[in-house]
Each structure stands twice: as C-alpha cells, then as structure tokens.
Scaffold this motif. Sequence first.
Motif, PDB file in Angstrom:
ATOM      1  N   MET A  90       0.839  -1.202   0.000  1.00 33.90           N
ATOM      2  CA  MET A  90       0.000   0.000   0.000  1.00 33.90           C
ATOM      3  C   MET A  90       0.872   1.249   0.000  1.00 33.90           C
ATOM      4  O   MET A  90       0.626   2.220  -0.736  1.00 33.90           O
ATOM      5  CB  MET A  90      -0.913  -0.001   1.225  1.00 33.90           C
ATOM      6  CG  MET A  90      -1.900  -1.137   1.289  1.00 33.90           C
ATOM      7  SD  MET A  90      -3.424  -0.866   0.365  1.00 33.90           S
ATOM      8  CE  MET A  90      -4.390   0.011   1.584  1.00 33.90           C
ATOM      9  N   LEU A  91       1.911   1.235   0.815  1.00 37.12           N
ATOM     10  CA  LEU A  91       2.752   2.420   0.968  1.00 37.12           C
ATOM     11  C   LEU A  91       3.550   2.718  -0.296  1.00 37.12           C
ATOM     12  O   LEU A  91       3.816   3.888  -0.600  1.00 37.12           O
ATOM     13  CB  LEU A  91       3.682   2.234   2.160  1.00 37.12           C
ATOM     14  CG  LEU A  91       4.128   3.517   2.864  1.00 37.12           C
ATOM     15  CD1 LEU A  91       2.929   4.283   3.394  1.00 37.12           C
ATOM     16  CD2 LEU A  91       5.086   3.202   4.001  1.00 37.12           C
ATOM     17  N   ARG A  92       3.921   1.691  -1.038  1.00 38.63           N
ATOM     18  CA  ARG A  92       4.611   1.937  -2.307  1.00 38.63           C
ATOM     19  C   ARG A  92       3.732   2.748  -3.251  1.00 38.63           C
ATOM     20  O   ARG A  92       4.219   3.622  -3.985  1.00 38.63           O
ATOM     21  CB  ARG A  92       5.019   0.607  -2.954  1.00 38.63           C
ATOM     22  CG  ARG A  92       6.247  -0.023  -2.321  1.00 38.63           C
ATOM     23  CD  ARG A  92       6.868  -1.059  -3.250  1.00 38.63           C
ATOM     24  NE  ARG A  92       5.974  -2.178  -3.509  1.00 38.63           N
ATOM     25  CZ  ARG A  92       5.954  -3.303  -2.807  1.00 38.63           C
ATOM     26  NH1 ARG A  92       6.770  -3.454  -1.783  1.00 38.63           N
ATOM     27  NH2 ARG A  92       5.120  -4.288  -3.116  1.00 38.63           N
ATOM     28  N   LYS A  93       2.436   2.468  -3.258  1.00 39.93           N
ATOM     29  CA  LYS A  93       1.520   3.243  -4.085  1.00 39.93           C
ATOM     30  C   LYS A  93       1.427   4.685  -3.582  1.00 39.93           C
ATOM     31  O   LYS A  93       1.338   5.633  -4.378  1.00 39.93           O
ATOM     32  CB  LYS A  93       0.138   2.591  -4.102  1.00 39.93           C
ATOM     33  CG  LYS A  93       0.123   1.208  -4.735  1.00 39.93           C
ATOM     34  CD  LYS A  93      -1.277   0.721  -5.035  1.00 39.93           C
ATOM     35  CE  LYS A  93      -1.857   1.433  -6.229  1.00 39.93           C
ATOM     36  NZ  LYS A  93      -3.153   0.835  -6.667  1.00 39.93           N
ATOM     37  N   ALA A  94       1.456   4.865  -2.274  1.00 39.62           N
ATOM     38  CA  ALA A  94       1.437   6.218  -1.706  1.00 39.62           C
ATOM     39  C   ALA A  94       2.687   6.991  -2.114  1.00 39.62           C
ATOM     40  O   ALA A  94       2.610   8.184  -2.474  1.00 39.62           O
ATOM     41  CB  ALA A  94       1.333   6.148  -0.187  1.00 39.62           C
TER      42      ALA A  94
END
Length: 219
Positions: A76-80
């Motif tokens: 999820m954080l990679r997308k952020a």
Amino acid sequence: MAADIDRAGVAKAYGRWAPVYDLVFGKVFDHGRQSTIAEADKIGGRILDVGVGTGLSLSDYSRTTKLCGVDISEPMLRKAQSRVRALGLANVETLAVMDARNLAFADSFFDAVVAQYVITAVPDPEATLDDFIRVLKPGGELILVNHIGAESGPRRWFEFCFSPIARRLGWRPEFSFSRLSNWAARHGGMQVVERRALPPLGNFTLIRFARLSAGQKAA
C-alpha cells in the motif's frame, strides 16, 4: 483486552487489497476522508496520518499542512510514495512502514493525529490509541473515522454474526463506541469534542478527541 486480530494477518490482508483498494473503497470512504481532512486542516501544523494506505487522501490536505504518513502494508505504501512523487506533494515529510501501536516518533510531536478506518483493524485498539496520544501535543486532536458497531438491535446481531468473516478481511464490524469512551475515561486527559454520523446512511462516524493540556479539566 486480548488481541483477536494479528499484525501479520492485517499486513497480509491489506497487501492483497493494495492493487484494487482505490477502486473498491475510494468512493465508499470518500466522505469520511474529506471530513477528517477538513478538521485536520483547521488545526494545521504537523499531522500524522495513520493507515495512510495508498495515499489517496494526501493530495486533499492543504499544501501548508505538513504530513507524515504511516502504514503497516508495504505494498500500500509503495503506491502512496508513487502518488507523492507524481503529484509533487512537497508537504509530505515522511512515509514509512510502521506499526500503529509502536510509532517511531517523539512524544508530543504532532498537532493532530488522523486515523481513517484504522482503529477497528489493529490487534490492540486501546494500546494503539495510547500511542496516538503519546505522539500528540497537549491541546491537539485525535481525529478518527470508522464504522462503529451498533450498541443493540438487529444490526448488532448481524455484526456479531459477520465478525468471523470480517476478521479474515482484517477488521471488526462490531466494534462499539463504548470501547472508545471507556478507553478515554481510563486514559484520562482526553475529551470527546465531536461525534458525527456520516454518509452513506450514517454507517461511518467521525469522532474527535482533544488532548487536554496540563491542569485543564474536561467540560
């Protein structure tokens, strides 16, 4: 209260959601996101966004608000992180994989802590709330938005019946407001300043807690 959701299970569940999270939940959760952001921007300063996920909310904050975002799910954080780069969000100071119960920030570091659709999906909600307050400045606000379980009636029965399935998806549908109010009473130095039902159909609730300054008494 004993944990009934485990950290690894939550991370795995949201890692599976990462590719489609915005598509599936973007519109459903939008009103709650916008409501919490509006309250956080009124406070300004430095804001911690816990459970920042894919960063869907980051571009909606004021560019004068300094943001730190954390999430348990690395996918999820990679997308952020990609979203921050693509949109040039210079006010985002930090994005980090972090356990919400053990935040790697100093005491009294943030002017507000925002947790959108998070508190029902962590292994130990009360201990997690304690750490939210630890990093919050006196006079600051903890701003939550979540589905809050019914206290009685048919919906309460349905939520309990559905809860074993929901836990495998990473959340507790039967989580009641009494858990929050009981936590605040035990913790001390906290005051509920708002509890607001949100669309659609009042299924989500915005709850704002103020951390009282030393010597300040709850109203």
